[in-house]
Structures are given as C-alpha cells and as structure tokens.
Write a protein that holds these residues in place. Sequence first.
Motif, mmCIF file in Angstrom:
data_model
loop_
_atom_site.group_PDB
_atom_site.id
_atom_site.type_symbol
_atom_site.label_atom_id
_atom_site.label_comp_id
_atom_site.label_asym_id
_atom_site.label_seq_id
_atom_site.Cartn_x
_atom_site.Cartn_y
_atom_site.Cartn_z
ATOM 1 N N GLU A 1 0.832 -1.017 -0.021
ATOM 2 C CA GLU A 1 -0.228 -0.121 0.058
ATOM 3 C C GLU A 1 0.801 1.226 0.157
ATOM 4 O OE1 GLU A 1 -2.614 -0.530 3.329
ATOM 5 O OE2 GLU A 1 -3.890 -2.147 2.271
ATOM 6 N N SER A 2 2.168 1.063 0.656
ATOM 7 C CA SER A 2 2.947 2.488 0.666
ATOM 8 C C SER A 2 3.875 2.410 -0.534
ATOM 9 C CB SER A 2 3.890 2.369 1.988
ATOM 10 O OG SER A 2 4.647 1.334 1.758
ATOM 11 N N GLY A 3 3.679 1.502 -1.692
ATOM 12 C CA GLY A 3 4.432 1.484 -2.875
ATOM 13 C C GLY A 3 5.906 0.800 -2.518
ATOM 14 N N ASP A 4 6.152 0.170 -1.549
ATOM 15 C CA ASP A 4 7.202 -0.632 -1.296
ATOM 16 C C ASP A 4 7.296 -2.015 -1.686
ATOM 17 O OD1 ASP A 4 9.926 -1.647 -0.453
ATOM 18 O OD2 ASP A 4 9.465 -0.954 1.625
ATOM 19 N N THR A 5 7.121 -2.190 -3.238
ATOM 20 C CA THR A 5 7.036 -3.494 -3.807
ATOM 21 C C THR A 5 8.097 -4.543 -3.474
ATOM 22 O OG1 THR A 5 5.601 -2.339 -5.611
ATOM 23 C CG2 THR A 5 6.274 -4.711 -5.799
ATOM 24 N N ASP A 6 9.446 -4.246 -3.454
ATOM 25 C CA ASP A 6 10.382 -5.119 -3.060
ATOM 26 C C ASP A 6 10.211 -5.657 -1.900
ATOM 27 O OD1 ASP A 6 11.315 -4.667 -5.835
ATOM 28 O OD2 ASP A 6 12.858 -3.426 -5.153
ATOM 29 N N ASN A 7 9.988 -4.848 -0.864
ATOM 30 C CA ASN A 7 9.823 -5.381 0.310
ATOM 31 C C ASN A 7 8.773 -6.207 0.885
ATOM 32 O OD1 ASN A 7 12.473 -4.834 1.538
ATOM 33 N ND2 ASN A 7 11.897 -2.766 1.686
ATOM 34 N N ALA A 8 7.603 -5.741 -0.118
ATOM 35 C CA ALA A 8 6.266 -6.419 0.080
ATOM 36 C C ALA A 8 6.671 -7.891 -0.346
ATOM 37 C CB ALA A 8 4.910 -5.943 -0.648
ATOM 38 N N VAL A 9 7.234 -8.126 -1.536
ATOM 39 C CA VAL A 9 7.432 -9.304 -1.990
ATOM 40 C C VAL A 9 8.258 -10.124 -1.198
ATOM 41 C CG1 VAL A 9 8.537 -10.510 -3.865
ATOM 42 C CG2 VAL A 9 6.971 -8.629 -4.313
ATOM 43 N N ALA A 10 9.346 -9.593 -0.480
ATOM 44 C CA ALA A 10 10.238 -10.164 0.363
ATOM 45 C C ALA A 10 9.413 -10.710 1.631
ATOM 46 C CB ALA A 10 11.327 -9.282 0.794
#
Length: 142
Positions: free
Chosen positions: A112-121
């Motif tokens: 939701e905050s746009g932090d896709t890489d860490n969301a995937v992690a």
Amino acid sequence: MEKSPASLNLLRQAIFYDPDEQVVVAAVKALAKYGHAETADLLLGLGRVLGEKIGDLEMAAQRLGEVVRLRPRDDKALEALAAVYSNPKWIGADGRDRAAGIYHQVARRRQESGDTDNAVAALRKAHAAAPGHTESSELLGQ
C-alpha cells in the motif's frame, strides 16, 4: 524520576549481554519506568535476545507481542514475532499460520505504501512459513 545516563546505559547492557534471564527481565522492568517509546525499544531487544540467544520462544513471543500492542505498525516487531512463530522449536500447532498471517500483514502495508520489493520479500517469508497460505499466495500473484 531523574534519568542517570550511566545507570540507563548499565541497564541496557544488562539486557543485551547478561546471560541470566532474571537479570534481563529486571533490567527491562527498571527501564520501563522511563516511558513507552523506550520501553517498546527495550522490549523489542529483549524479545530478540530471548528468542535468538536464550531460546525461550514463549517469553520472546510475549515480549514482542507487548511491543506490537504499544506500536501496532512496527514492522520490525511484527517480523521478529513472526520469526518466533515460524521457528521449528515453537510448541504451538498454529505457529506457522500465525507467522504467515503476520508476514502477510506487513506485506500488505508495504504494498500500500508502494514498497513493492519489500512487500514481495515479506510474502516470500509468509510462503516459507506456511506454504499455501491463501491470502499471501493471492497477493503474491498480483
């Protein structure tokens, strides 16, 4: 109560370096008198020490749960709690599902905050904790 920098430092050192669990808990209780922000940080450190160094996963989960109650959006605390639940030595039957749910919660916020890489992690950690965790699998597929 006046804060003495030297005594505060000694209590912090006791938390992270003393192998005696009773000393560690007493030091955290003493430092808890100084306020919630510092208490949450210390409880986070204590939870990690209990889980990673002492191996008391139940007490680690309790302390990390206290941090989450004080700071519900603290991703470090949430991930540390999930790591405790996903530990193979965790005695509860639902530990891996709890861990996956927490990792999913962290992933959702990061997405939701746009932090896709860490969301995937975080989603990969959820999947590793509980393969087939429905919500995490669905979010990972997006």
